[in-house]
Design a protein around this motif. Structure first.
Motif, PDB file in Angstrom:
ATOM      1  N   LYS A  70      19.169   4.530 -41.030  1.00 43.12           N
ATOM      2  CA  LYS A  70      18.017   3.815 -41.580  1.00 43.12           C
ATOM      3  C   LYS A  70      18.241   2.310 -41.413  1.00 43.12           C
ATOM      4  N   VAL A  71      17.377   1.720 -40.582  1.00 40.60           N
ATOM      5  CA  VAL A  71      17.522   0.317 -40.189  1.00 40.60           C
ATOM      6  C   VAL A  71      16.405  -0.503 -40.837  1.00 40.60           C
ATOM      7  N   PHE A  72      16.791  -1.687 -41.336  1.00 42.28           N
ATOM      8  CA  PHE A  72      15.807  -2.613 -41.908  1.00 42.28           C
ATOM      9  C   PHE A  72      15.923  -3.941 -41.158  1.00 42.28           C
ATOM     10  N   THR A  73      14.829  -4.352 -40.549  1.00 41.73           N
ATOM     11  CA  THR A  73      14.854  -5.562 -39.714  1.00 41.73           C
ATOM     12  C   THR A  73      14.329  -6.786 -40.451  1.00 41.73           C
ATOM     13  N   ASP A  74      13.845  -6.613 -41.666  1.00 44.90           N
ATOM     14  CA  ASP A  74      13.215  -7.747 -42.349  1.00 44.90           C
ATOM     15  C   ASP A  74      13.545  -7.757 -43.838  1.00 44.90           C
ATOM     16  N   SER A  75      14.713  -7.255 -44.207  1.00 43.48           N
ATOM     17  CA  SER A  75      15.108  -7.248 -45.614  1.00 43.48           C
ATOM     18  C   SER A  75      15.471  -8.658 -46.070  1.00 43.48           C
ATOM     19  N   ASP A  76      15.642  -8.853 -47.358  1.00 46.50           N
ATOM     20  CA  ASP A  76      15.979 -10.176 -47.883  1.00 46.50           C
ATOM     21  C   ASP A  76      17.315 -10.677 -47.319  1.00 46.50           C
ATOM     22  N   ASP A  77      18.284  -9.771 -47.210  1.00 43.84           N
ATOM     23  CA  ASP A  77      19.586 -10.168 -46.654  1.00 43.84           C
ATOM     24  C   ASP A  77      19.456 -10.585 -45.191  1.00 43.84           C
ATOM     25  N   VAL A  78      18.658  -9.832 -44.433  1.00 40.15           N
ATOM     26  CA  VAL A  78      18.446 -10.172 -43.016  1.00 40.15           C
ATOM     27  C   VAL A  78      17.785 -11.544 -42.904  1.00 40.15           C
ATOM     28  N   LYS A  79      16.757 -11.788 -43.706  1.00 44.32           N
ATOM     29  CA  LYS A  79      16.065 -13.078 -43.668  1.00 44.32           C
ATOM     30  C   LYS A  79      17.024 -14.218 -43.994  1.00 44.32           C
ATOM     31  N   ALA A  80      17.858 -14.020 -44.997  1.00 42.31           N
ATOM     32  CA  ALA A  80      18.799 -15.070 -45.401  1.00 42.31           C
ATOM     33  C   ALA A  80      19.806 -15.360 -44.286  1.00 42.31           C
ATOM     34  N   HIS A  81      20.289 -14.316 -43.646  1.00 41.29           N
ATOM     35  CA  HIS A  81      21.264 -14.527 -42.587  1.00 41.29           C
ATOM     36  C   HIS A  81      20.622 -15.154 -41.347  1.00 41.29           C
ATOM     37  N   ARG A  82      19.377 -14.818 -41.037  1.00 44.09           N
ATOM     38  CA  ARG A  82      18.691 -15.467 -39.910  1.00 44.09           C
ATOM     39  C   ARG A  82      18.550 -16.963 -40.163  1.00 44.09           C
ATOM     40  N   LYS A  83      18.167 -17.315 -41.374  1.00 52.90           N
ATOM     41  CA  LYS A  83      18.047 -18.741 -41.702  1.00 52.90           C
ATOM     42  C   LYS A  83      19.396 -19.434 -41.566  1.00 52.90           C
ATOM     43  N   ALA A  84      20.451 -18.766 -42.019  1.00 52.37           N
ATOM     44  CA  ALA A  84      21.782 -19.369 -41.919  1.00 52.37           C
ATOM     45  C   ALA A  84      22.215 -19.538 -40.462  1.00 52.37           C
ATOM     46  N   ILE A  85      21.907 -18.544 -39.633  1.00 50.26           N
ATOM     47  CA  ILE A  85      22.255 -18.630 -38.208  1.00 50.26           C
ATOM     48  C   ILE A  85      21.503 -19.787 -37.563  1.00 50.26           C
ATOM     49  N   LEU A  86      20.231 -19.933 -37.851  1.00 48.82           N
ATOM     50  CA  LEU A  86      19.448 -21.012 -37.259  1.00 48.82           C
ATOM     51  C   LEU A  86      19.908 -22.374 -37.781  1.00 48.82           C
ATOM     52  N   GLN A  87      20.300 -22.455 -39.032  1.00 51.05           N
ATOM     53  CA  GLN A  87      20.869 -23.696 -39.542  1.00 51.05           C
ATOM     54  C   GLN A  87      22.148 -24.037 -38.771  1.00 51.05           C
ATOM     55  N   PHE A  88      22.959 -23.035 -38.512  1.00 53.47           N
ATOM     56  CA  PHE A  88      24.208 -23.260 -37.782  1.00 53.47           C
ATOM     57  C   PHE A  88      23.940 -23.694 -36.349  1.00 53.47           C
ATOM     58  N   ILE A  89      22.995 -23.017 -35.679  1.00 53.60           N
ATOM     59  CA  ILE A  89      22.721 -23.327 -34.274  1.00 53.60           C
ATOM     60  C   ILE A  89      22.145 -24.730 -34.130  1.00 53.60           C
ATOM     61  N   THR A  90      21.314 -25.132 -35.089  1.00 56.04           N
ATOM     62  CA  THR A  90      20.699 -26.461 -34.993  1.00 56.04           C
ATOM     63  C   THR A  90      21.556 -27.554 -35.616  1.00 56.04           C
ATOM     64  N   LEU A  91      22.748 -27.195 -36.111  1.00 61.28           N
ATOM     65  CA  LEU A  91      23.608 -28.165 -36.787  1.00 61.28           C
ATOM     66  C   LEU A  91      23.856 -29.389 -35.916  1.00 61.28           C
ATOM     67  N   ASN A  92      24.197 -29.155 -34.647  1.00 57.68           N
ATOM     68  CA  ASN A  92      24.462 -30.262 -33.724  1.00 57.68           C
ATOM     69  C   ASN A  92      23.451 -30.335 -32.577  1.00 57.68           C
ATOM     70  N   HIS A  93      22.424 -29.516 -32.660  1.00 51.18           N
ATOM     71  CA  HIS A  93      21.381 -29.557 -31.631  1.00 51.18           C
ATOM     72  C   HIS A  93      20.635 -30.888 -31.725  1.00 51.18           C
ATOM     73  N   TYR A 113      10.537 -21.982 -36.289  1.00 50.83           N
ATOM     74  CA  TYR A 113       9.278 -21.951 -37.040  1.00 50.83           C
ATOM     75  C   TYR A 113       9.025 -20.588 -37.677  1.00 50.83           C
ATOM     76  N   ALA A 114       9.489 -19.526 -37.034  1.00 52.83           N
ATOM     77  CA  ALA A 114       9.231 -18.181 -37.555  1.00 52.83           C
ATOM     78  C   ALA A 114      10.186 -17.789 -38.670  1.00 52.83           C
ATOM     79  N   TYR A 115      11.452 -18.207 -38.571  1.00 55.79           N
ATOM     80  CA  TYR A 115      12.461 -17.652 -39.470  1.00 55.79           C
ATOM     81  C   TYR A 115      13.218 -18.678 -40.311  1.00 55.79           C
ATOM     82  N   ASN A 116      13.008 -19.969 -40.021  1.00 52.39           N
ATOM     83  CA  ASN A 116      13.745 -20.976 -40.782  1.00 52.39           C
ATOM     84  C   ASN A 116      12.779 -22.015 -41.338  1.00 52.39           C
TER      85      ASN A 116
END
Length: 477
Positions: A70-93, A113-116
């Protein structure tokens, strides 16, 4: 076939699939940077994280399916981790979207724009790196924008096999760099890495600061560079964004060429020659019908050609293997009975230094429609004899010194050439970007191309021209 559940919806999967593949196949989008269907799985961007009941978070690109999961692609934990990943990627962008050629096509922009959608949490100055590094004579690298997805390195190792790129050092100072003694400039597929790059790190010198992508539209076409017939997109300016001052040639010029994915022919790739089609198509055009070098109206030149055809007793035709299926059929239908001796000539030969053939896409025949032409006409040099009184030459690449001196010449060509003025009748014809048609590649696959630009007022379409040449001259019955 195992059944799995994605966001509560039961879907069927194959045992060899990953969760990401199953989700995309069933219309559930999971964001990703480093994954690509034609490349090996790297799993280093972490953007495709999903939640699996009983297992927690994991990357979908490298997670094999198992029955009942059972896979969840849009749970609260997934959303939080996507935002964290995008924050990390744009840290020095550098976030220099205002001058970046990738703006409007950048996956990082879209995901932000979609996830962060939030400003950076960092208060420290960004780490600076090499801004314009010369990867080759065709590609620049901006290391500040690079997110180290490694699509480019995997492409050179797995697809083009040039092994030209690697990662220099590891950690917070990692950079993509050419491998010693394996120059990227010798990779005939190198420009594909510009398309593969999900951000603006890899930049095409041809397209650099040339146009914003939202000013452009893509017209489907076929690369005529070899008998593979790769399907492509020809990008050119939208009419609503036409330049009304400055250089108006921008309105009718090719901005760039990109692949049009076609599993039956070229997949998602094209070679660099296909990227350079503007060099072929945008040569100086011939747009004036002529009789022995004297400009005349098109109707007069067509009448003169009809008279030569009507009077000929032993005519020979040299047929272009750049002609479309429709044009070749038209010649056969309307002039085939007159030109019983019709031979396919080779319009283009390999250029100096050009790769002749490989196991990926490139074919030794540097013409797009030899297969169709061969179906309808003879191949090879014609056998002229003393009675040859007319030679119709269609297209480029033929040495006029081979034509018997007593023969009259009708010449159909699109570009400025000395032979234009030497022919008894010269008729300028349209090029691929000015008409619709089809090519048949060496495997028999038929692909369509569409027009991008209008043809000149005195330029003729060969398909209609052959029909016109079948009729008797004006004033004759």
């Amino acid at each position: 076939m195992p059944e799995i559940f994605i966001n509560g919806q039961a879907v069927q999967a194959r045992e060899d699939q990953t969760v990401l593949q199953v989700a995309l196949e069933n219309g559930v989008f999971v964001p990703y940077f480093c994954w690509h269907p034609q490349l090996s799985t790297a799993g280093n961007c972490r953007m495709c994280l999903v939640e699996v009941e009983g297992r927690g978070l994991d990357i979908a690109c490298n997670m094999p399916v198992s029955a009942g999961m059972k896979v969840f692609t849009d749970s609260d934990d997934v959303k939080a981790h996507r935002k964290a990943i995008l924050q990390f990627i744009t840290l020095n962008h550098p976030v220099d979207c205002g001058i970046c050629d990738k703006a409007g096509e950048c996956t990082l922009q879209d995901y932000h724009y979609a996830y962060n959608g939030e400003p950076s949490l960092s208060v420290d100055a960004k780490v600076r790196s090499t801004k314009y590094y010369n990867l080759s004579n065709r590609i620049l690298l901006d290391n500040e924008r690079c997110i180290l997805c490694l699509r480019c390195t995997r492409f050179t190792h797995e697809i083009s096999k040039s092994m030209a790129l690697g990662v220099e050092r590891r950690g917070d100072v990692s950079n993509i760099r050419p491998v010693e003694d394996r120059p990227l400039s010798e990779d005939p597929y190198s420009d594909n890495i510009v398309d593969l790059c999900p951000v603006g790190a890899l930049q095409s010198r041809q397209f650099l600061y040339k146009s914003r992508v939202w000013y452009l539209k893509a017209t489907p076409s076929v690369c005529p560079g070899c008998s593979r017939g790769c399907t492509i997109q020809v990008w050119h300016r939208k009419p609503e964004w036409f330049v009304k001052s400055l250089d108006q040639r921008q309105n009718t010029s090719i901005a760039r060429i990109t692949p049009l994915e076609n599993p039956a022919v070229n997949g998602p790739w094209i070679c660099n020659k296909g990227r350079d089609l503007a060099r072929i198509f945008e040569r100086v055009r011939a747009d004036q019908p002529m009789l022995k070098g004297r400009p005349v109206p098109a109707v007069e030149a067509i009448d003169a050609a009809r008279r030569l055809i009507g009077a000929a007793r032993h005519p020979v035709a040299l047929v272009s293997n750049w002609g479309s299926n429709e044009e070749l059929d038209s010649f056969k239908r309307h002039l085939g009975e007159v030109f019983v001796h019709a031979h396919v000539k080779t319009d283009w030969q390999p250029e100096e230094g050009e790769r002749l053939e490989d196991d990926l896409l490139i074919r030794p025949d540097k013409n797009p429609n030899t297969a169709k032409a061969r179906e309808l006409f003879d191949m090879g040099e014609p056998s002229y004899h003393d009675g040859t009184d007319l030679v119709l030459v269609w297209g480029e690449g033929y040495d006029f010194s081979r034509i018997p001196p007593q023969a009259k010449i009708i010449f159909l060509n699109s570009y400025l050439a000395p032979e234009n003025g030497h022919a008894d009748v010269f008729l300028p014809i349209s090029i691929q970007t000015e008409r619709a048609g089809h090519y048949t590649n060496f495997q028999g696959v038929v692909s369509r191309f569409e027009p991008c630009f209008p043809k000149g007022e005195s330029v003729l379409d060969a398909e209609a021209l052959f029909k016109a040449l079948e009729a008797p001259p004006r004033g004759h019955t």
